[in-house]
Design a protein around this motif. Structure first.
Motif, mmCIF file in Angstrom:
data_model
loop_
_atom_site.group_PDB
_atom_site.id
_atom_site.type_symbol
_atom_site.label_atom_id
_atom_site.label_comp_id
_atom_site.label_asym_id
_atom_site.label_seq_id
_atom_site.Cartn_x
_atom_site.Cartn_y
_atom_site.Cartn_z
ATOM 1 N N UNK A 132 0.792 -1.227 0.000
ATOM 2 C CA UNK A 132 0.000 0.000 0.000
ATOM 3 C C UNK A 132 0.826 1.279 0.000
ATOM 4 N N UNK A 133 2.007 1.240 0.624
ATOM 5 C CA UNK A 133 2.801 2.469 0.722
ATOM 6 C C UNK A 133 3.721 2.665 -0.482
ATOM 7 N N UNK A 134 3.727 1.737 -1.440
ATOM 8 C CA UNK A 134 4.654 1.793 -2.552
ATOM 9 C C UNK A 134 3.951 2.276 -3.819
ATOM 10 N N UNK A 135 4.574 3.227 -4.524
ATOM 11 C CA UNK A 135 4.009 3.788 -5.738
ATOM 12 C C UNK A 135 5.155 4.317 -6.589
ATOM 13 N N UNK A 136 4.879 5.062 -7.676
ATOM 14 C CA UNK A 136 5.984 5.547 -8.517
ATOM 15 C C UNK A 136 7.032 6.363 -7.772
ATOM 16 N N UNK A 137 6.684 7.002 -6.651
ATOM 17 C CA UNK A 137 7.680 7.744 -5.882
ATOM 18 C C UNK A 137 8.732 6.823 -5.271
ATOM 19 N N UNK A 138 8.408 5.538 -5.184
ATOM 20 C CA UNK A 138 9.362 4.548 -4.678
ATOM 21 C C UNK A 138 9.983 3.735 -5.816
ATOM 22 N N UNK A 139 9.676 4.099 -7.065
ATOM 23 C CA UNK A 139 10.212 3.372 -8.204
ATOM 24 C C UNK A 139 9.415 2.153 -8.604
ATOM 25 N N UNK A 140 8.201 2.012 -8.102
ATOM 26 C CA UNK A 140 7.411 0.812 -8.380
ATOM 27 C C UNK A 140 6.654 0.911 -9.697
ATOM 28 N N UNK A 185 18.054 10.335 -10.720
ATOM 29 C CA UNK A 185 19.320 11.048 -10.700
ATOM 30 C C UNK A 185 19.093 12.554 -10.609
ATOM 31 N N UNK A 186 17.957 13.029 -11.157
ATOM 32 C CA UNK A 186 17.684 14.467 -11.197
ATOM 33 C C UNK A 186 17.036 14.944 -9.907
ATOM 34 N N UNK A 187 15.890 14.331 -9.541
ATOM 35 C CA UNK A 187 15.184 14.821 -8.343
ATOM 36 C C UNK A 187 14.411 13.745 -7.598
ATOM 37 N N UNK A 188 14.594 12.496 -7.954
ATOM 38 C CA UNK A 188 13.896 11.404 -7.267
ATOM 39 C C UNK A 188 12.867 10.747 -8.164
ATOM 40 N N UNK A 189 12.542 9.498 -7.845
ATOM 41 C CA UNK A 189 11.585 8.727 -8.641
ATOM 42 C C UNK A 189 10.277 9.481 -8.845
ATOM 43 N N UNK A 190 9.664 9.283 -9.978
ATOM 44 C CA UNK A 190 8.359 9.885 -10.237
ATOM 45 C C UNK A 190 7.985 9.911 -11.698
ATOM 46 N N UNK A 191 8.325 10.980 -12.447
ATOM 47 C CA UNK A 191 7.820 11.122 -13.816
ATOM 48 C C UNK A 191 8.299 10.046 -14.775
ATOM 49 N N UNK A 192 9.551 9.632 -14.679
ATOM 50 C CA UNK A 192 10.030 8.594 -15.593
ATOM 51 C C UNK A 192 9.451 7.230 -15.247
ATOM 52 N N UNK A 195 18.633 0.178 -10.492
ATOM 53 C CA UNK A 195 17.767 0.659 -9.408
ATOM 54 C C UNK A 195 16.329 0.200 -9.613
ATOM 55 N N UNK A 196 15.806 0.366 -10.826
ATOM 56 C CA UNK A 196 14.433 -0.076 -11.112
ATOM 57 C C UNK A 196 14.319 -1.602 -11.080
ATOM 58 N N UNK A 197 15.359 -2.282 -11.552
ATOM 59 C CA UNK A 197 15.311 -3.735 -11.557
ATOM 60 C C UNK A 197 15.265 -4.324 -10.165
ATOM 61 N N UNK A 198 16.075 -3.802 -9.250
ATOM 62 C CA UNK A 198 16.056 -4.277 -7.865
ATOM 63 C C UNK A 198 14.733 -3.935 -7.191
ATOM 64 N N UNK A 199 14.152 -2.800 -7.581
ATOM 65 C CA UNK A 199 12.878 -2.382 -7.010
ATOM 66 C C UNK A 199 11.732 -3.255 -7.504
ATOM 67 N N UNK A 200 11.832 -3.732 -8.732
ATOM 68 C CA UNK A 200 10.710 -4.414 -9.391
ATOM 69 C C UNK A 200 11.062 -5.829 -9.830
ATOM 70 N N UNK A 201 11.740 -6.555 -8.949
ATOM 71 C CA UNK A 201 12.101 -7.927 -9.276
ATOM 72 C C UNK A 201 10.927 -8.875 -9.369
ATOM 73 N N UNK A 202 9.724 -8.413 -9.021
ATOM 74 C CA UNK A 202 8.531 -9.221 -9.229
ATOM 75 C C UNK A 202 7.988 -9.057 -10.642
ATOM 76 N N UNK A 203 8.581 -8.174 -11.435
ATOM 77 C CA UNK A 203 8.276 -8.017 -12.859
ATOM 78 C C UNK A 203 9.503 -8.299 -13.702
ATOM 79 N N UNK A 252 23.535 1.735 -7.700
ATOM 80 C CA UNK A 252 22.158 1.242 -7.642
ATOM 81 C C UNK A 252 21.538 1.829 -6.383
ATOM 82 N N UNK A 253 20.322 2.386 -6.513
ATOM 83 C CA UNK A 253 19.705 3.069 -5.374
ATOM 84 C C UNK A 253 18.216 2.757 -5.268
ATOM 85 N N UNK A 254 17.871 1.496 -5.011
ATOM 86 C CA UNK A 254 16.454 1.187 -4.801
ATOM 87 C C UNK A 254 15.989 1.672 -3.429
#
Length: 239
Positions: A11-19, A103-110, A144-152, A164-166
């Motif tokens: 529930x607490x995970x969303x694009x701001x966490x790279x999900x 790298x610019x300002x944190x997970x979100x738009x990309x 970073x995204x791969x470690x965050x989303x290893x369920x995909x 790497x910064x998950x």
């Protein structure tokens, strides 16, 4: 009453966490083959995809991320010469800024943009297996995204990564890392030679290749990475 979150996301995970929320599903429409432009929201540069023609069965999807100041086309070109022979469906997004959001300002738009592109491709093509790849800043973002989303994501191809910064981790995708011993942009000692042992200590299967060269991806390294990617499959996302 609020609907519960999908089972693959806390529930607490969303694009701001790279999900990433997109998941492969049976296609609902037919997509084209060859070089495909995937327009984004207004004023955003289009993403590019390459879809091999012919053949039967599902594609292996590889999302390719360009380096800082680069372009979607540069990301696509990382593996374009090898896509047909290995039935790789390549997706190359364009970063919304000069480099990727983390790298610019944190997970979100990309993250949101990549998620939308994945949904588009999953709706058009049969896909079995999702990998992330990239060069330089794109390699750091792919890790970073791969470690965050290893369920995909079941595999990551990291060419000359810096870090790497998950923020959260799921699963243990297998990882290919390559780095030039004469790299002056992201030197190998503080980057991959530190990163690879750390990844292995966390339980990730890592294939590591050093080569005599600088901040580049030689053809032999691209071929080795694709051979590694297609020769074996991990136990599956999320395991």
């Amino acid at each position: 009453m609020t609907e519960p979150a999908p089972p693959h996301r806390q529930p607490e995970e969303d694009p701001r966490h790279g999900r990433l929320a997109a998941r492969p599903a049976p296609p609902t429409t037919e997509g084209g083959t060859g070089l495909v432009s995937l327009p984004g929201p207004q004023r955003e540069s289009p993403a590019l995809a390459y879809v091999p023609a012919g053949g039967d069965g599902a594609y292996r999807l590889v999302v390719l991320l360009h380096g800082a100041g680069g372009s979607a086309r540069q990301g696509l070109d990382l593996l374009l010469p090898l896509a047909d022979a290995h039935r790789l469906l390549l997706l190359a997004p364009q970063a919304t800024a000069s480099s990727w959001d983390l790298i610019v300002e944190g997970y979100g738009p990309d993250v949101r943009r990549i998620d939308g592109l994945l949904d588009t491709l999953f709706a058009r093509y049969p896909i079995e297996g999702v990998a992330l790849g990239g060069f330089s800043d794109g390699a750091s973002y792919a890790l970073s995204l791969g470690l965050t989303n290893g369920d995909l994501v079941d595999a990551v191809l990291a060419f000359s990564p810096g870090f790497a910064a998950p923020l959260v981790t799921h699963g243990r995708p297998r990882i290919f890392v390559a780095h030039g011993t004469d790299d002056r942009v992201l030197p190998v000692d503080p980057c991959s030679r530190r990163l690879v042992p750390r990844l292995r200590s966390l339980g990730h299967p890592v294939e590591y290749a050093e080569f005599a060269g600088g901040h580049e991806v030689p053809a032999a390294i691209r071929q080795r990475a694709v051979d590694w990617l297609t020769a074996q499959r991990g136990p599956g996302p999320g395991r």
